[in-house]
Design a protein around this motif. Structure first.
Motif, mmCIF file in Angstrom:
data_model
loop_
_atom_site.group_PDB
_atom_site.id
_atom_site.type_symbol
_atom_site.label_atom_id
_atom_site.label_comp_id
_atom_site.label_asym_id
_atom_site.label_seq_id
_atom_site.Cartn_x
_atom_site.Cartn_y
_atom_site.Cartn_z
ATOM 1 N N ILE A 1 6.530 0.522 0.310
ATOM 2 C CA ILE A 1 6.476 -0.027 1.670
ATOM 3 C C ILE A 1 6.121 -1.507 1.625
ATOM 4 O O ILE A 1 6.699 -2.322 2.354
ATOM 5 C CB ILE A 1 5.473 0.763 2.533
ATOM 6 N N ALA A 2 5.188 -1.868 0.753
ATOM 7 C CA ALA A 2 4.804 -3.273 0.603
ATOM 8 C C ALA A 2 6.006 -4.118 0.200
ATOM 9 O O ALA A 2 6.216 -5.206 0.734
ATOM 10 C CB ALA A 2 3.681 -3.403 -0.423
ATOM 11 N N ASP A 3 6.810 -3.606 -0.716
ATOM 12 C CA ASP A 3 8.003 -4.341 -1.137
ATOM 13 C C ASP A 3 9.002 -4.482 0.006
ATOM 14 O O ASP A 3 9.585 -5.541 0.203
ATOM 15 C CB ASP A 3 8.669 -3.638 -2.326
ATOM 16 N N GLY B 1 -2.218 -5.349 2.606
ATOM 17 C CA GLY B 1 -1.637 -5.557 3.935
ATOM 18 C C GLY B 1 -1.074 -4.268 4.515
ATOM 19 O O GLY B 1 -1.217 -3.996 5.716
ATOM 20 N N VAL B 2 -0.449 -3.461 3.663
ATOM 21 C CA VAL B 2 0.081 -2.171 4.115
ATOM 22 C C VAL B 2 -1.061 -1.236 4.485
ATOM 23 O O VAL B 2 -1.011 -0.541 5.508
ATOM 24 C CB VAL B 2 0.989 -1.526 3.040
ATOM 25 N N GLU B 3 -2.113 -1.240 3.681
ATOM 26 C CA GLU B 3 -3.272 -0.394 3.989
ATOM 27 C C GLU B 3 -3.905 -0.796 5.316
ATOM 28 O O GLU B 3 -4.285 0.064 6.115
ATOM 29 C CB GLU B 3 -4.294 -0.475 2.849
ATOM 30 N N SER B 4 -3.997 -2.100 5.579
ATOM 31 C CA SER B 4 -4.539 -2.574 6.853
ATOM 32 C C SER B 4 -3.625 -2.172 8.004
ATOM 33 O O SER B 4 -4.102 -1.773 9.071
ATOM 34 C CB SER B 4 -4.690 -4.098 6.834
ATOM 35 N N SER B 5 -2.327 -2.250 7.792
ATOM 36 C CA SER B 5 -1.366 -1.855 8.829
ATOM 37 C C SER B 5 -1.484 -0.367 9.128
ATOM 38 O O SER B 5 -1.401 0.045 10.295
ATOM 39 C CB SER B 5 0.058 -2.180 8.396
#
Length: 134
Positions: A82-84, A92-96
């Motif tokens: 997902i990050a890619d 950033g993905v974890e925060s999202s």
């Protein structure tokens, strides 16, 4: 000295004309990614019982970025994948994901993946009954 200054100025103008316009390249790239997302979301909705449409109706406060994240989570992609795709860091993905859980008002004991898996999997129990069954 006058003609030399004119030649330098003309050379500077010609160099700037040869340089690609980075703003238009970024704009073009953004438009392409928007078109890709629209095409993806159409196919995704067709194959996932209008998941994104239902999610947007149930939670109108979700942004386009939130909907993308939900679609990727529904596909059970890893955080790194997902990050890619979103051009974010793993953090950033974890925060999202954390912000998404807050927008969806999910308790800590409810899995985000399991919650998203139930959306769009409802069927009518009878014509015009208005009751939904999971």
């Amino acid at each position: 000295m006058g003609p030399l200054i004119v030649q330098i100025a003309a050379g500077a103008r010609s160099r700037t004309r040869c340089r690609p316009d980075l703003t238009s390249a970024r704009y073009s790239s953004t438009l392409q990614s928007m078109n890709d997302w629209e095409r993806f979301s159409q196919y995704f909705d067709k194959s996932n019982n209008d998941f994104l449409k239902i999610l947007k109706e149930l939670y109108p406060q979700l942004t386009a970025a939130d909907l993308k994240l939900c679609a990727y989570l529904r596909l059970n992609l890893s955080t790194k994948a997902i990050a890619d795709l979103l051009n974010l860091s793993i953090r950033g993905v974890e925060s999202s994901r954390y912000r998404l859980r807050k927008k969806l008002s999910l308790a800590n004991d409810i899995s985000l993946f399991d919650f998203l898996a139930t959306i769009g999997n409802t069927v009518q129990t009878g014509p015009g009954s208005g009751q939904l069954q999971h």
